[in-house]
Design a protein around this motif. Structure first.
Motif, short mmCIF file in Angstrom:
data_model
loop_
_atom_site.label_atom_id
_atom_site.label_comp_id
_atom_site.label_asym_id
_atom_site.label_seq_id
_atom_site.Cartn_x
_atom_site.Cartn_y
_atom_site.Cartn_z
N HIS A 140 39.38 47.10 44.01
CA HIS A 140 38.58 45.98 43.51
C HIS A 140 38.08 46.32 42.11
CE1 HIS A 140 37.79 44.25 47.72
NE2 HIS A 140 38.53 45.34 47.91
N VAL A 141 38.20 45.38 41.20
CA VAL A 141 37.73 45.55 39.82
C VAL A 141 36.70 44.48 39.53
CG1 VAL A 141 38.37 45.60 37.39
CG2 VAL A 141 39.96 46.51 39.10
N GLY A 179 34.18 43.76 41.26
CA GLY A 179 33.79 43.10 42.49
C GLY A 179 34.83 42.17 43.08
N ARG A 180 36.01 42.12 42.48
CA ARG A 180 37.07 41.24 43.00
C ARG A 180 38.32 42.05 43.30
NH1 ARG A 180 37.71 35.78 39.63
NH2 ARG A 180 38.87 35.32 41.55
N ARG A 181 38.98 41.70 44.41
CA ARG A 181 40.21 42.37 44.79
C ARG A 181 41.28 42.15 43.72
NH1 ARG A 181 41.37 43.41 50.19
NH2 ARG A 181 40.08 41.62 50.84
N THR A 182 41.94 43.23 43.33
CA THR A 182 42.98 43.15 42.31
C THR A 182 44.27 43.73 42.87
OG1 THR A 182 41.35 43.41 40.54
CG2 THR A 182 43.64 43.82 39.97
N ARG A 183 45.35 42.97 42.83
CA ARG A 183 46.61 43.42 43.41
C ARG A 183 47.70 43.58 42.36
NH1 ARG A 183 48.69 40.21 47.95
NH2 ARG A 183 49.74 42.17 48.46
N LYS A 184 47.29 43.88 41.13
CA LYS A 184 48.25 44.11 40.05
C LYS A 184 47.99 45.48 39.44
CE LYS A 184 48.90 39.24 38.78
NZ LYS A 184 48.81 38.25 37.68
N MET A 193 33.47 48.11 36.77
CA MET A 193 33.39 48.97 37.94
C MET A 193 34.67 48.84 38.76
SD MET A 193 30.53 49.16 40.98
CE MET A 193 30.82 47.49 41.57
N VAL A 194 35.26 49.98 39.09
CA VAL A 194 36.48 50.00 39.89
C VAL A 194 36.16 50.65 41.23
CG1 VAL A 194 38.86 50.79 40.04
CG2 VAL A 194 37.90 50.16 37.81
N GLU A 195 36.45 49.95 42.31
CA GLU A 195 36.20 50.47 43.67
C GLU A 195 37.53 50.63 44.39
OE1 GLU A 195 32.47 48.39 45.51
OE2 GLU A 195 33.52 46.96 44.22
#
Length: 293
Positions: A29-30, A32-37, A47-49
């Motif tokens: 998640h970047v 606070g949002r899911r990132t699939r790239k 912030m990267v989780e």
């Protein structure tokens, strides 16, 4: 810097191959949002989780063998144990929800997103029947049938110990305990939960139960059986044993066996059954064969 390059540079534990798989599953998640790239460009201050659930990095894929029933309005599947029903922070791809969307996708109409209504959920380690609506005409009717008491939901469970009576009922108010994050019966402030059971077979310290779920509270069966002193085999969180008959119990032994309801559009009686999974059936066979418990 690319997302995969950035994570690989943060720790030796993150190889580029591992990062790609985690991103593909949906666990990164970047902002606070899911990132699939993997090629997503990281900016200063973001912030990267990374969420890792410790399970297989190979996503579950729904196939024809999992489908119990399908018509223009509904689809019923036999959910395997170990598959999340809906997305979690650690994964989107490979959840039953995502796998169903992929299964229902029409390659000849790629812009059309499948209609999918989720009126039921099963815990990750629970197997068995799950029914979904796949047409807008069925969404409200299915939700009403499942949420109300017009649908009959029958489970099979292997529990610790011998039940005091051949049949019975648990009725309480259930609420989540903030300290333990477990569902517990409370004197007030919870939601009504009603669980009926019937003993099908007993083998000394293990019983096979048929359970009717009259309400659909989170962890209802697990909580009621644990509080009664008969937790599910393998249900570690609620005090269940991890071994029986000389065998390790890989998961909680709970199976959604039969669902009966009126079809939300066609108004005919619909009964769906899911056969016992191999791990559950193997344990029953061993107990029937006289394995010491």
């Amino acid at each position: 810097m690319r997302l995969d390059q950035y994570l690989a540079s943060c720790s030796d534990a993150f190889s580029r191959t591992l990062v790609r798989k985690l991103v593909d599953l949906g666990g990164v998640h970047v902002g606070g949002r899911r990132t699939r790239k993997c090629a997503h460009a990281i900016r200063a201050g973001e912030m990267v989780e990374v969420h890792v659930d410790g399970r297989s990095l190979e996503p579950f894929v729904l196939t024809d063998e999992h489908v119990l029933y399908r018509d223009p309005f509904l689809i019923a599947v036999n959910k395997p144990a170990g598959v999340e029903t809906q997305p979690t922070p650690a994964r989107y791809r490979g959840t039953l929800y995502e796998a169903l969307l992929h299964y229902l996708h029409n390659p000849f109409r790629p812009r059309d997103k499948p209609e999918l209504g989720m009126a039921q959920r099963l815990d990750r380690e629970t197997s068995g029947v799950l029914l979904f609506s796949i047409h807008r005409r069925a969404h409200a009717g299915l939700t009403q049938a499942i949420a109300g008491r017009s649908a009959t939901k029958i489970y099979l469970a292997l529990v610790s110990g011998a039940m005091p009576n051949p049949s019975g009922e648990f009725r309480s108010l259930l609420a989540r305990n903030r300290a333990s994050n477990l569902m517990r019966s409370v004197a007030k402030g919870g939601k009504e939960a009603i669980t009926r059971y019937r003993v099908l077979q007993e083998w000394g310290a293990v019983s096979l139960l048929e359970i009717e779920l009259l309400t659909g509270r989170s962890h209802q069966i697990r909580a009621h059986l644990s509080e009664a002193g008969h937790p599910l085999l393998g249900d570690v969180r609620y005090g269940g044993p991890v071994a029986v008959a000389g065998l390790d119990i890989p998961r909680q032994m709970l199976h959604s066996w039969r669902l009966t309801l009126d079809h939300p559009v066609e108004q005919r009686k619909l009964t769906l059954e899911a056969p016992l999974p191999a791990d559950f059936q193997y344990l029953v066979d061993r107990l029937e064969a006289g394995a010491p418990v």
